[in-house]
Design a protein around this motif. Structure first.
Motif, PDB file in Angstrom:
ATOM      1  N   SER A  42       0.845  -1.199   0.000  1.00 39.31           N
ATOM      2  CA  SER A  42       0.000   0.000   0.000  1.00 39.31           C
ATOM      3  C   SER A  42       0.877   1.243   0.000  1.00 39.31           C
ATOM      4  CB  SER A  42      -0.897   0.008   1.235  1.00 39.31           C
ATOM      5  OG  SER A  42      -0.110   0.128   2.414  1.00 39.31           O
ATOM      6  N   ASP A  43       0.304   2.371  -0.369  1.00 41.26           N
ATOM      7  CA  ASP A  43       1.071   3.615  -0.383  1.00 41.26           C
ATOM      8  C   ASP A  43       1.554   3.976   1.021  1.00 41.26           C
ATOM      9  OD1 ASP A  43       0.648   3.826  -3.103  1.00 41.26           O
ATOM     10  OD2 ASP A  43      -1.122   5.084  -2.901  1.00 41.26           O
ATOM     11  N   ILE A  44       0.705   3.749   2.029  1.00 38.86           N
ATOM     12  CA  ILE A  44       1.118   4.026   3.409  1.00 38.86           C
ATOM     13  C   ILE A  44       2.238   3.079   3.822  1.00 38.86           C
ATOM     14  CG2 ILE A  44       0.374   4.052   5.815  1.00 38.86           C
ATOM     15  CD1 ILE A  44      -2.438   4.825   4.781  1.00 38.86           C
ATOM     16  N   GLY A  45       2.091   1.803   3.490  1.00 34.27           N
ATOM     17  CA  GLY A  45       3.124   0.842   3.814  1.00 34.27           C
ATOM     18  C   GLY A  45       4.453   1.192   3.180  1.00 34.27           C
ATOM     19  N   GLN A  46       4.428   1.578   1.915  1.00 31.93           N
ATOM     20  CA  GLN A  46       5.650   1.947   1.215  1.00 31.93           C
ATOM     21  C   GLN A  46       6.323   3.152   1.865  1.00 31.93           C
ATOM     22  OE1 GLN A  46       6.754   0.719  -2.382  1.00 31.93           O
ATOM     23  NE2 GLN A  46       6.012  -0.972  -1.161  1.00 31.93           N
ATOM     24  N   GLU A  66      16.230  -0.858  -3.448  1.00 32.66           N
ATOM     25  CA  GLU A  66      16.732   0.308  -2.723  1.00 32.66           C
ATOM     26  C   GLU A  66      17.462  -0.073  -1.439  1.00 32.66           C
ATOM     27  OE1 GLU A  66      15.005   4.597  -1.013  1.00 32.66           O
ATOM     28  OE2 GLU A  66      13.686   3.192  -2.085  1.00 32.66           O
ATOM     29  N   PHE A  67      16.949  -1.098  -0.723  1.00 36.61           N
ATOM     30  CA  PHE A  67      17.470  -1.401   0.613  1.00 36.61           C
ATOM     31  C   PHE A  67      18.069  -2.802   0.742  1.00 36.61           C
ATOM     32  CE2 PHE A  67      14.203   1.861   1.313  1.00 36.61           C
ATOM     33  CZ  PHE A  67      14.962   2.815   1.981  1.00 36.61           C
ATOM     34  N   GLY A  68      18.078  -3.556  -0.341  1.00 29.40           N
ATOM     35  CA  GLY A  68      18.701  -4.865  -0.320  1.00 29.40           C
ATOM     36  C   GLY A  68      18.000  -5.849   0.597  1.00 29.40           C
ATOM     37  N   ASP A  69      18.805  -6.665   1.306  1.00 29.84           N
ATOM     38  CA  ASP A  69      18.224  -7.727   2.116  1.00 29.84           C
ATOM     39  C   ASP A  69      17.635  -7.226   3.433  1.00 29.84           C
ATOM     40  OD1 ASP A  69      20.544  -7.167   3.492  1.00 29.84           O
ATOM     41  OD2 ASP A  69      21.468  -9.129   3.191  1.00 29.84           O
ATOM     42  N   ARG A  70      17.590  -5.913   3.614  1.00 27.72           N
ATOM     43  CA  ARG A  70      16.893  -5.357   4.786  1.00 27.72           C
ATOM     44  C   ARG A  70      15.384  -5.396   4.585  1.00 27.72           C
ATOM     45  NH1 ARG A  70      18.817   0.385   5.738  1.00 27.72           N
ATOM     46  NH2 ARG A  70      17.768   0.108   7.753  1.00 27.72           N
ATOM     47  N   VAL A  71      14.928  -5.687   3.377  1.00 25.75           N
ATOM     48  CA  VAL A  71      13.510  -5.873   3.081  1.00 25.75           C
ATOM     49  C   VAL A  71      13.293  -7.317   2.664  1.00 25.75           C
ATOM     50  CG1 VAL A  71      11.561  -5.199   1.634  1.00 25.75           C
ATOM     51  CG2 VAL A  71      13.215  -3.476   2.371  1.00 25.75           C
ATOM     52  N   VAL A  72      12.492  -8.040   3.437  1.00 25.10           N
ATOM     53  CA  VAL A  72      12.179  -9.435   3.145  1.00 25.10           C
ATOM     54  C   VAL A  72      10.731  -9.506   2.677  1.00 25.10           C
ATOM     55  CG1 VAL A  72      11.975 -11.758   4.107  1.00 25.10           C
ATOM     56  CG2 VAL A  72      13.784 -10.213   4.933  1.00 25.10           C
ATOM     57  N   SER A  73      10.523  -9.992   1.469  1.00 30.35           N
ATOM     58  CA  SER A  73       9.177 -10.086   0.903  1.00 30.35           C
ATOM     59  C   SER A  73       8.468 -11.341   1.398  1.00 30.35           C
ATOM     60  CB  SER A  73       9.255 -10.115  -0.626  1.00 30.35           C
ATOM     61  OG  SER A  73       7.961 -10.233  -1.186  1.00 30.35           O
ATOM     62  N   LEU A  74       7.251 -11.150   1.888  1.00 31.80           N
ATOM     63  CA  LEU A  74       6.397 -12.255   2.313  1.00 31.80           C
ATOM     64  C   LEU A  74       5.062 -12.133   1.591  1.00 31.80           C
ATOM     65  CD1 LEU A  74       6.966 -11.989   6.166  1.00 31.80           C
ATOM     66  CD2 LEU A  74       7.942 -13.734   4.674  1.00 31.80           C
ATOM     67  N   THR A  75       4.569 -13.228   1.039  1.00 35.63           N
ATOM     68  CA  THR A  75       3.278 -13.194   0.371  1.00 35.63           C
ATOM     69  C   THR A  75       2.292 -14.088   1.111  1.00 35.63           C
ATOM     70  OG1 THR A  75       3.908 -14.974  -1.141  1.00 35.63           O
ATOM     71  CG2 THR A  75       4.299 -12.718  -1.880  1.00 35.63           C
ATOM     72  N   ALA A  76       1.067 -13.592   1.225  1.00 35.89           N
ATOM     73  CA  ALA A  76       0.003 -14.367   1.864  1.00 35.89           C
ATOM     74  C   ALA A  76      -1.327 -13.760   1.488  1.00 35.89           C
ATOM     75  CB  ALA A  76       0.162 -14.385   3.382  1.00 35.89           C
ATOM     76  N   SER A  98       2.687  -8.734   1.436  1.00 32.13           N
ATOM     77  CA  SER A  98       1.753  -8.281   0.407  1.00 32.13           C
ATOM     78  C   SER A  98       1.013  -9.507  -0.113  1.00 32.13           C
ATOM     79  CB  SER A  98       2.483  -7.577  -0.738  1.00 32.13           C
ATOM     80  OG  SER A  98       3.389  -8.460  -1.382  1.00 32.13           O
ATOM     81  N   PHE A  99      -0.009  -9.257  -0.913  1.00 30.89           N
ATOM     82  CA  PHE A  99      -0.809 -10.363  -1.449  1.00 30.89           C
ATOM     83  C   PHE A  99      -0.005 -11.214  -2.419  1.00 30.89           C
ATOM     84  CE2 PHE A  99      -3.737 -11.959  -4.777  1.00 30.89           C
ATOM     85  CZ  PHE A  99      -4.471 -12.840  -3.999  1.00 30.89           C
ATOM     86  N   SER A 100       0.807 -10.547  -3.252  1.00 33.94           N
ATOM     87  CA  SER A 100       1.520 -11.315  -4.279  1.00 33.94           C
ATOM     88  C   SER A 100       2.897 -10.763  -4.617  1.00 33.94           C
ATOM     89  CB  SER A 100       0.677 -11.374  -5.561  1.00 33.94           C
ATOM     90  OG  SER A 100       0.430 -10.066  -6.052  1.00 33.94           O
ATOM     91  N   GLY A 101       3.482  -9.977  -3.720  1.00 34.49           N
ATOM     92  CA  GLY A 101       4.794  -9.412  -4.029  1.00 34.49           C
ATOM     93  C   GLY A 101       4.660  -8.256  -4.992  1.00 34.49           C
ATOM     94  N   GLY A 102       5.306  -8.328  -6.132  1.00 34.06           N
ATOM     95  CA  GLY A 102       5.130  -7.311  -7.161  1.00 34.06           C
ATOM     96  C   GLY A 102       6.198  -6.241  -7.149  1.00 34.06           C
ATOM     97  N   SER A 103       6.027  -5.290  -8.063  1.00 38.36           N
ATOM     98  CA  SER A 103       7.068  -4.300  -8.339  1.00 38.36           C
ATOM     99  C   SER A 103       7.321  -3.360  -7.161  1.00 38.36           C
ATOM    100  CB  SER A 103       6.692  -3.485  -9.582  1.00 38.36           C
ATOM    101  OG  SER A 103       5.454  -2.820  -9.396  1.00 38.36           O
ATOM    102  N   LYS A 104       6.302  -3.077  -6.349  1.00 34.06           N
ATOM    103  CA  LYS A 104       6.519  -2.145  -5.239  1.00 34.06           C
ATOM    104  C   LYS A 104       7.450  -2.735  -4.191  1.00 34.06           C
ATOM    105  CE  LYS A 104       2.349   0.608  -5.768  1.00 34.06           C
ATOM    106  NZ  LYS A 104       1.171   1.201  -5.102  1.00 34.06           N
TER     107      LYS A 104
END
Length: 246
Positions: free
Chosen positions: A13-17, A49-59, A36-42
């Motif tokens: 979401s924009d707030i999350g970003q 931008e931040f490398g492995d400090r951001v871990v993507s989780l989908t559910a 996020s629901f499905s990952g994606g470009s955001k």
């Protein structure tokens, strides 16, 4: 915080970003689990931008099994987060109460409330053993005073979240966990894509500041509630509404 891991649900979401970017720029040791629901470009953009400090989780938060599987993954790989910012939601829709569809209400309750219940049942007992832990819900100004017309579904869900937040704040008050919320008025984000532009313009015109909120307007309160400055705050809902709520 002990492990500097923050779980942000609804991170695309924009707030999350805006929040994730602000947190990682302010704290070089912070790590974000970005749901996020499905990952994606955001989310990919944050990882670039931040490398492995951001871990993507989908559910899929409409499905209890998907929420629980994500919780299990987090615990197995990272351990419990020291902070959670909960802001997933379906898009806002204006409609008369007589047009409210029960299955849509159930879906939004699942995404916003059931997911929080399931995650916090897993995490709170462990977070309560940390020296400091935080949970922040992103609610809405509809829970303050008389809500706008034609938002019965949205209002029901946000009051359910408010009740959950306050019940948990009371139950965990004797622990180091602080559980609070913010309630912004209309925020101009992708969440409003199904709303008529005239409704957005009318909301801005009616605000004492002559504009709607932007995601950046929420960051100060979010950072406060996640900080040691909120050690004596729990069960609090901070309105961020440009003067429409006093």
């Amino acid at each position: 915080m002990a492990n500097k891991i923050t779980l942000v649900t609804g991170a695309s979401s924009d707030i999350g970003q805006a929040f994730i970017r602000s947190l990682l720029l302010q704290d070089a040791d912070a790590i974000v689990l970005a749901h996020s629901f499905s990952g994606g470009s955001k989310i990919e953009g944050l990882q670039t931008e931040f490398g492995d400090r951001v871990v993507s989780l989908t559910a899929d938060f409409s499905q209890a099994s998907s929420v629980l599987a994500m919780a299990d993954t987090i615990l197995a790989v990272h351990g419990p987060p020291s902070a959670i910012v909960h802001l997933p939601a379906l898009r806002l829709v204006y409609e008369r109460f007589t047009k409210l569809k029960w299955d849509r209400l159930q879906a939004d309750l699942a995404v916003q409330v059931q997911s929080a219940v399931l995650l916090l049942q897993r995490f709170l007992p462990l977070m309560a053993k940390m020296p400091q832990a935080r949970v922040v819900f992103v609610l809405s100004s509809v829970v303050h005073g008389m809500p706008p017309k034609f938002l019965s579904l949205y209002t029901i869900v946000k009051y359910a979240q408010l009740g959950l937040m306050r019940a948990l704040a009371a139950e965990y008050a004797a622990t180091p966990v602080r559980i609070n919320a913010i309630s912004p008025s209309m925020v101009e984000t992708q969440f409003l894509q199904d709303i008529a532009p005239v409704a957005v313009e009318m909301a801005a015109a009616a605000n004492p500041l002559s504009r709607n909120a932007r995601p950046d307007d929420l960051l100060g309160a979010l950072h406060l509630l996640l900080s040691p400055g909120a050690n004596y705050m729990t069960g609090v809902d901070i309105p961020i509404a440009g003067g429409t709520i006093c």
